[in-house]
Design an enzyme around this catalytic site. Structure first.
Site, short mmCIF file in Angstrom:
data_model
loop_
_atom_site.label_atom_id
_atom_site.label_comp_id
_atom_site.label_asym_id
_atom_site.label_seq_id
_atom_site.Cartn_x
_atom_site.Cartn_y
_atom_site.Cartn_z
N GLY A 14 0.82 -1.21 0.00
CA GLY A 14 0.00 0.00 0.00
C GLY A 14 0.85 1.26 0.00
O GLY A 14 0.57 2.21 0.73
N VAL A 61 -2.98 -7.64 -2.00
CA VAL A 61 -2.52 -8.36 -0.82
C VAL A 61 -3.48 -9.47 -0.40
O VAL A 61 -3.10 -10.36 0.38
CB VAL A 61 -2.27 -7.41 0.37
CG1 VAL A 61 -1.13 -6.45 0.08
CG2 VAL A 61 -3.53 -6.66 0.76
N SER A 139 -3.45 0.80 14.19
CA SER A 139 -4.08 2.11 14.32
C SER A 139 -4.49 2.35 15.76
O SER A 139 -4.75 1.40 16.51
CB SER A 139 -5.34 2.18 13.43
OG SER A 139 -6.14 3.31 13.74
N TYR A 152 -12.97 -1.47 10.37
CA TYR A 152 -11.59 -0.98 10.36
C TYR A 152 -10.94 -1.19 11.73
O TYR A 152 -9.83 -1.74 11.83
CB TYR A 152 -11.58 0.50 9.99
CG TYR A 152 -10.22 1.12 9.89
CD1 TYR A 152 -9.45 0.96 8.74
CD2 TYR A 152 -9.69 1.88 10.93
CE1 TYR A 152 -8.19 1.54 8.63
CE2 TYR A 152 -8.43 2.46 10.83
CZ TYR A 152 -7.69 2.29 9.68
OH TYR A 152 -6.44 2.85 9.58
N ALA A 154 -11.81 -3.20 14.18
CA ALA A 154 -11.69 -4.62 14.52
C ALA A 154 -10.51 -5.26 13.78
O ALA A 154 -9.75 -6.05 14.35
CB ALA A 154 -12.98 -5.35 14.19
N LYS A 156 -7.85 -3.74 12.65
CA LYS A 156 -6.61 -3.18 13.18
C LYS A 156 -6.30 -3.75 14.57
O LYS A 156 -5.12 -3.92 14.93
CB LYS A 156 -6.69 -1.66 13.22
CG LYS A 156 -6.70 -1.00 11.84
CD LYS A 156 -5.39 -1.19 11.11
CE LYS A 156 -5.31 -0.38 9.83
NZ LYS A 156 -3.99 -0.46 9.18
#
Length: 254
Positions: A14, A61, A139, A152, A154, A156
């Site tokens: 990324g 990925v 994060s 997002y 969860a 992370k």
């Protein structure tokens, strides 16, 4: 820069923009050959490749076969991957119960499963050579949780458990696996947050800054500096650690 990564090969996922781009540039500045990954070829990806003097590594990925092919190519051309930075991520915002599968699950697939795919591809070679560094970008929301960003947050949070577990399996082989949980970083990703909140980017930046002790948002280059440290020789002393460059964010706030 110190040149502490001279002769090393780094693969950054990324990396066409934002934090990934900053990390790729920093690792290159410290001497690494950087394989710049993104899901598709693009002018943005080409720009990072040119700026780093590295090479393009186009693969989704979540596609284990495609990513394994990228790693196999680096094994053949460069002798293997010395540093893996798992940064690829997607985020969608919305009320948890109102999000359909098409919005929710891709976050888990890219953020968590995509990182597992990366680890499975590079760790055998690192263990065989008895040296490697893996930096996983989590994060602050993976630590605190975040309403309207459940998928997002969860995914992370899952990266934190993944880091701590895998690190202990491979540390004796000279492979250091650690994670970074940035706070609010001024990168293209915040456009999703602003759109969901119905405010301008400047208003969002001001709101995030107000929640930190330093009264400002973080910059991608600050995360890149930490990633470069973990990727270097001194990073070997860190095993399954979660480093949190968040500007002293108020607990429970993004």
């Amino acid at each position: 820069m110190t040149g502490r990564l001279e002769g090393r090969t780094a693969l950054v996922t990324g990396a066409a923009q934002g934090i990934g781009r900053a990390i790729a540039l920093r690792l290159a500045a410290e001497g690494a050959h950087v394989a710049v990954n993104d899901r598709i070829a693009s002018p943005a990806l080409d720009e990072v490749v040119a700026s780093t003097g590295g090479s393009a590594a186009v693969a989704d990925v979540t596609d284990a076969a495609a990513f394994a092919a990228v790693v196999a190519d680096l094994e053949e051309r460069r002798g293997g991957v010395d540093v893996l930075v798992c940064n690829a991520a997607v985020e969608t915002m919305g009320e948890f119960l109102a999000q359909d599968d098409g919005a929710f699950w891709p976050q888990v697939d890219v953020n968590l499963t995509g990182t597992i795919v990366g680890l499975q591809a590079v760790l055998p070679g690192m263990r065989r050579r008895r040296h490697g560094r893996v930096v996983i970008i989590s994060s602050v929301w993976g630590v605190t949780g975040a309403p309207r960003a459940v998928g997002y947050a969860a995914s992370k949070a899952g990266l934190i458990g993944l880091t701590r577990s895998v690190a202990r399996e491979v540390a004796a082989d000279g492979v250091a696996v650690n994670a970074i949980a940035p706070g609010a970083i001024d990168s293209p990703q915040i456009e999703v947050d602003a759109l969901d909140a119905g405010i301008s980017l400047d208003e969002l930046r001001a709101g995030y800054a107000e929640r930190t002790a330093v009264r400002r948002m973080g910059q991608p280059e600050e995360i890149a500096g930490l990633a470069a440290f973990l990727a270097g020789p001194a990073g070997g002393a860190y095993v399954g650690q979660l480093l949190q460059p968040n500007g002293g964010v108020q607990f429970g706030s993004p």
